[in-house]
Write a protein that holds these residues in place. Structure first.
Motif, short mmCIF file in Angstrom:
data_model
loop_
_atom_site.label_atom_id
_atom_site.label_comp_id
_atom_site.label_asym_id
_atom_site.label_seq_id
_atom_site.Cartn_x
_atom_site.Cartn_y
_atom_site.Cartn_z
N ASP A 76 47.94 48.93 19.68
CA ASP A 76 49.18 48.39 19.23
C ASP A 76 49.30 47.01 20.11
O ASP A 76 50.20 46.55 20.20
N SER A 77 48.18 46.42 20.31
CA SER A 77 48.16 45.16 21.22
C SER A 77 47.75 44.27 20.40
O SER A 77 46.53 44.17 19.95
N ALA A 78 48.52 43.17 19.71
CA ALA A 78 47.84 42.16 19.19
C ALA A 78 47.03 41.20 19.73
O ALA A 78 46.40 40.34 19.35
N ASN A 79 47.22 40.88 21.29
CA ASN A 79 46.67 39.88 21.95
C ASN A 79 45.94 40.44 23.01
O ASN A 79 45.82 39.94 24.05
N TRP A 80 45.18 41.76 22.85
CA TRP A 80 44.43 42.17 23.85
C TRP A 80 43.22 41.39 24.24
O TRP A 80 42.78 41.36 25.54
N ARG A 81 42.79 40.64 23.16
CA ARG A 81 41.36 39.74 23.62
C ARG A 81 41.79 38.81 24.49
O ARG A 81 41.31 38.65 25.50
N SER A 82 43.00 38.16 24.65
CA SER A 82 43.59 37.05 25.43
C SER A 82 43.78 37.77 26.61
O SER A 82 43.67 37.42 27.87
N LEU A 83 44.51 39.10 26.80
CA LEU A 83 44.78 39.61 27.87
C LEU A 83 43.39 39.96 28.67
O LEU A 83 43.45 39.88 29.88
N MET A 84 42.53 40.32 27.92
CA MET A 84 41.02 40.90 28.90
C MET A 84 40.73 39.52 29.29
O MET A 84 40.17 39.54 30.55
N GLU A 85 40.75 38.43 28.52
CA GLU A 85 40.25 37.35 28.96
C GLU A 85 41.08 36.57 30.30
O GLU A 85 40.25 36.24 31.25
N GLU A 86 42.45 37.03 30.18
CA GLU A 86 43.04 36.62 31.44
C GLU A 86 42.73 37.26 32.85
O GLU A 86 42.59 37.06 33.74
N ASN A 87 42.44 38.63 32.45
CA ASN A 87 42.16 39.83 33.55
C ASN A 87 40.52 39.24 34.08
O ASN A 87 40.59 39.15 35.33
N ARG A 88 39.85 38.69 33.25
CA ARG A 88 38.64 38.49 33.73
C ARG A 88 38.61 36.92 34.64
O ARG A 88 38.13 36.92 35.65
N THR A 89 39.45 36.15 33.98
CA THR A 89 39.90 34.85 34.96
C THR A 89 40.65 35.14 36.48
O THR A 89 40.12 34.71 37.16
N ARG A 90 41.47 36.04 36.27
CA ARG A 90 42.31 36.36 37.63
C ARG A 90 41.13 37.26 38.64
O ARG A 90 41.07 36.87 39.61
N LEU A 91 40.37 37.98 37.96
CA LEU A 91 38.92 38.40 38.84
C LEU A 91 38.13 37.47 39.20
O LEU A 91 37.94 37.47 40.36
N ARG A 92 37.87 36.51 38.45
CA ARG A 92 37.13 35.38 38.88
C ARG A 92 37.43 34.63 39.87
O ARG A 92 36.88 34.27 40.84
N THR A 93 38.87 34.25 39.96
CA THR A 93 39.57 33.66 40.91
C THR A 93 39.61 34.29 42.21
O THR A 93 39.47 33.86 43.15
N PHE A 94 39.69 35.69 42.09
CA PHE A 94 40.11 36.22 43.37
C PHE A 94 38.66 36.43 43.99
O PHE A 94 38.68 36.22 45.15
N VAL A 95 37.46 36.70 43.26
CA VAL A 95 36.15 36.84 43.90
C VAL A 95 35.95 35.50 44.35
O VAL A 95 35.45 35.35 45.49
N THR A 96 36.22 34.40 43.90
CA THR A 96 35.89 33.11 44.22
C THR A 96 36.60 32.74 45.73
O THR A 96 35.85 32.11 46.50
N GLU A 97 37.87 33.02 45.83
CA GLU A 97 38.56 32.80 46.86
C GLU A 97 38.21 33.95 48.12
O GLU A 97 38.17 33.05 49.17
N ALA A 98 37.90 34.73 47.49
CA ALA A 98 37.59 35.86 48.78
C ALA A 98 35.99 35.48 49.53
O ALA A 98 35.85 35.41 50.56
N ILE A 99 35.25 34.70 48.69
CA ILE A 99 34.15 34.31 49.12
C ILE A 99 33.82 33.18 49.71
O ILE A 99 33.18 32.98 50.83
N ALA A 100 35.04 32.41 49.18
CA ALA A 100 35.18 30.94 50.09
C ALA A 100 35.53 31.32 51.38
O ALA A 100 35.14 30.76 52.31
N ALA A 101 36.56 32.30 51.61
CA ALA A 101 36.91 32.62 52.86
C ALA A 101 36.04 33.36 53.83
O ALA A 101 35.85 33.35 54.87
N ASP A 102 35.14 34.15 53.17
CA ASP A 102 34.17 35.12 53.87
C ASP A 102 32.67 35.07 53.17
O ASP A 102 32.77 35.77 52.30
#
Length: 643
Positions: free
Chosen positions: A214-240
């Motif tokens: 029932d979601s017309a934009n699930w592809r864009s949501l999945m890509e946003e999830n991946r982007t948020r995950l990538r940002t989180f991982v990048t920042e966490a690795i930069a800190a440690d």
């Protein structure tokens, strides 16, 4: 489990291991044959445990129901209760068993499948939920052949304690499925933090995006999830930067967009005889790709175990090749070749003398392991205790204190049981790191710590126990009785670790269990005031921390002594092997010419057989490594447009 494909890598691996085992026997080395047999025995007949986690209302339970082909099996309109998990494994018929943790020990009670929600969900009866730590369900689903699926409490911002339950389970899980919803907000910070914790404990992780129908934009949501995950991982690795090895694999984890609703509709159409429509809906559901991946977890685990067997076989072949080479050298009549081999043996014996000195120095360093245990216990117990202190400070009215105290004794018990899980994990990781380094320095394989009663047992068994009987005080429903209160509700984020979650599959030593339960009784009788509550809380945590420290110090001492004894045995065995080889070389060179020629021919035949088996082993190892890599590198099939 089904028999392996007779032409597949697993069947060929078994035939190969049997051939190497037989060769070791023919060469007069039953000790090597036993090593290979033991390795193969540990590899076979085990189940792959897959934890399914995610925030509340992300579609976990409906997803599991669809996977096993029973739409009404697990409650989908209420989250799994905060203090338990659900285990789904294959069995000949549909059954359910509740496991409880009580003061008198674990209790196992068969129930009807229809009553599972009453015992295991937040919509269930508070009395039936009391002390429940798991519900074990068997269902005759082909998907569960060799797999066990574990449904966990939601991982939410106000329920940090849920994370304690799920993270503790991941310590012995083989894989994690993390669910997100296409009809909800993108992945949140607390979910990303949970994933970071999970990645430290399990390598095989996959993401499932549910409710895509029932979601017309699930592809864009999945890509946003991946982007948020990538940002989180990048920042966490930069800190440690030290976290890179555990966090970067999250970016390579596959994503599976699925629709349990479409899969259920497909089954309904199939029952109506509309096969073409059923196939179309099933393809759009994305469930086939997810099921293939789940099967891959089991198959990939076999491949990983197979790689261990091949490594052992190649090691055995290397040892056999050395003996065959000695026979060939002794039969050649070349005294220089024999002398060179004797010099090699003498050098090995000299190296063992050096290693014996390292072993003594390492043993001295290992004695400091026990001293680090107290620090680990103190830090973790303080982490659990602080939210209680923060919450107590907010209690200004007597009715607030009374409601808080109705929940507090059992909450403290559950928190300490969950803390025990994390503390054992921390201590085991420290001990393993230290003792592995000790073993490597002596040329040994990584250690196998024998945790005894503290080891993680089967997830379908409840192992929390104490020496005292449980009380009969009435239970309080957290959602119904506590959350509506404004002051308590505002503080839930602070004392969530106290309210949520016994880790029912961690074995708590009797002395610790007794201290926890005795503290619970004392707290139930404490005067209803802030100062009295603080004092009782301080005493409870102090007593339990002392018992934990003593028990873990004994545990670490047992591990240390065991590893050091193994090191002594390894050094003695290697010395005996070298001395035996030296004696055989000298004896072989003193034989008659005819006997030396016969030994030479036998050695050449063995070298040829060993060479053939070695080449086959290397090919199998490469094939198995490719299979394991393919499991993590695979990507989901993207279903067609929903509608």
């Amino acid at each position: 489990m089904t028999s392996p494909d007779p032409n597949g890598p697993v069947a060929r691996l078994l035939r190969y291991a049997n051939e190497v085992h037989a060769l070791a026997g023919r060469c007069g080395r039953p000790d090597l044959a036993e090593v290979l047999a033991a390795c193969a025995g540990r590899w076979k007949d085990e189940c792959t445990d897959i934890v399914v986690a995610g925030a509340q209302k992300r579609g976990k339970s409906r997803l599991l129901n669809t996977l096993v082909g029973h739409p009404d099996l697990l409650p989908v309109d209420a989250d799994v209760a905060t203090n338990c998990f659900l285990s789904l494994r294959r069995g000949p018929r549909l059954t359910a068993v509740v496991h409880r943790s009580t003061g008198a020990g674990p209790v196992r009670t068969p129930i009807t499948v229809e009553s599972v929600p009453d015992h295991a969900s937040m919509r269930g009866d508070a009395g039936r939920r009391r002390d429940v730590v798991s519900v074990d369900i068997t269902v005759d689903s082909p998907l569960l052949d060799g797999l066990r699926l574990l449904d966990t409490p939601g991982v939410d911002s106000l329920t940090v304690g849920h994370r304690q339950v799920t993270v503790a389970m991941l310590q012995r899980a083989d894989a994690l499925l993390f669910t997100l919803s296409a009809q909800d907000q993108p992945v949140l910070r607390h979910e990303l933090e949970f994933l970071a914790e999970a990645a430290e404990r399990v390598q095989a992780i996959a993401f499932v995006l549910t409710k895509v129908e029932d979601s017309a934009n699930w592809r864009s949501l999945m890509e946003e999830n991946r982007t948020r995950l990538r940002t989180f991982v990048t920042e966490a690795i930069a800190a440690d930067p030290g976290r890179a090895a555990t966090l970067e694999p999250l970016l390579e984890a596959p994503w599976f967009p699925v629709s349990a609703k479409l899969a259920e509709a497909a089954e309904a159409k199939r029952r109506e005889g509309r096969a073409e429509r059923a196939d179309s809906l099933r393809a759009r559901s994305g469930m086939d790709a997810l099921e293939r991946h789940l099967r891959g977890f089991a198959e990939g685990r076999d491949s990983a175990r197979g790689a261990t067997v091949v490594a052992a076989a190649l090691s055995v072949l290397g040892t056999l090749a050395t003996g065959a080479g000695d026979d060939v050298a002794a039969g050649s009549g070349d005294e220089g070749d024999v002398a060179a081999r004797l010099a090699e043996v003498d050098a090995g014996l000299a190296e063992l003398t050096v290693l014996a000195g390292r072993r003594r120095a390492g043993a001295v360093a290992n004695t400091f392991l026990g001293r680090e245990v107290a620090g680990i216990v103190a830090a973790r117990v303080a982490e659990i205790r602080q939210p209680y202190e923060n919450t107590i400070a907010t209690l200004k009215k007597q009715d607030q204190i009374d409601r808080y105290m109705a929940e507090l004794p059992e909450s403290v018990q559950r928190s300490l049981e969950a803390a025990w899980s994390q503390i054992v994990h921390d201590v085991e990781r420290l001990a393993r790191t230290t003792l592995d380094a000790f073993a490597r320095d002596l040329g040994m394989d990584p250690v196998d710590l024998a945790g005894g009663g503290r080891a993680m047992p089967g997830l379908s068994q409840v192992q929390v126990r104490g020496d005292l009987a449980a009380d009969d005080a009435g239970d309080v429903d957290l959602i119904r009785d506590v959350l509506p209160s404004a002051s308590i509700g505002l503080s839930l984020g602070g004392f969530a670790t106290a309210l949520l979650g016994p880790v029912g599959f961690i074995l708590v030593a009797p002395a610790i269990g007794a201290a926890i339960f005795m503290g619970r009784r004392s707290m139930e009788k404490v005067q209803r005031s802030q100062a009295a509550i603080r004092g009782a809380l301080r005493d409870q945590f102090s007593v339990v921390a002392r018992e934990m420290t003593l028990d873990l110090e004994r545990m670490v001492a047992t591990w240390r002594v065991g590893v050091e004894q193994t090191a002594d045995e390894s050094l003695a065995r290697r010395r005996k092997e070298l001395e035996t080889r030296r004696a055989e070389l000298r004896s072989a060179s003193a034989r008659s010419a005819a006997d030396r020629l016969k030994a030479r021919q036998s050695g050449q035949e063995r070298i040829a057989a060993i060479g053939t088996l070695t080449n086959r082993g290397r090919e199998l190892r490469a094939e198995l490594a490719t299979a394991v890599a393919a499991l993590g590198a695979g990507r989901a099939d993207i279903p067609g447009a929903s509608g």
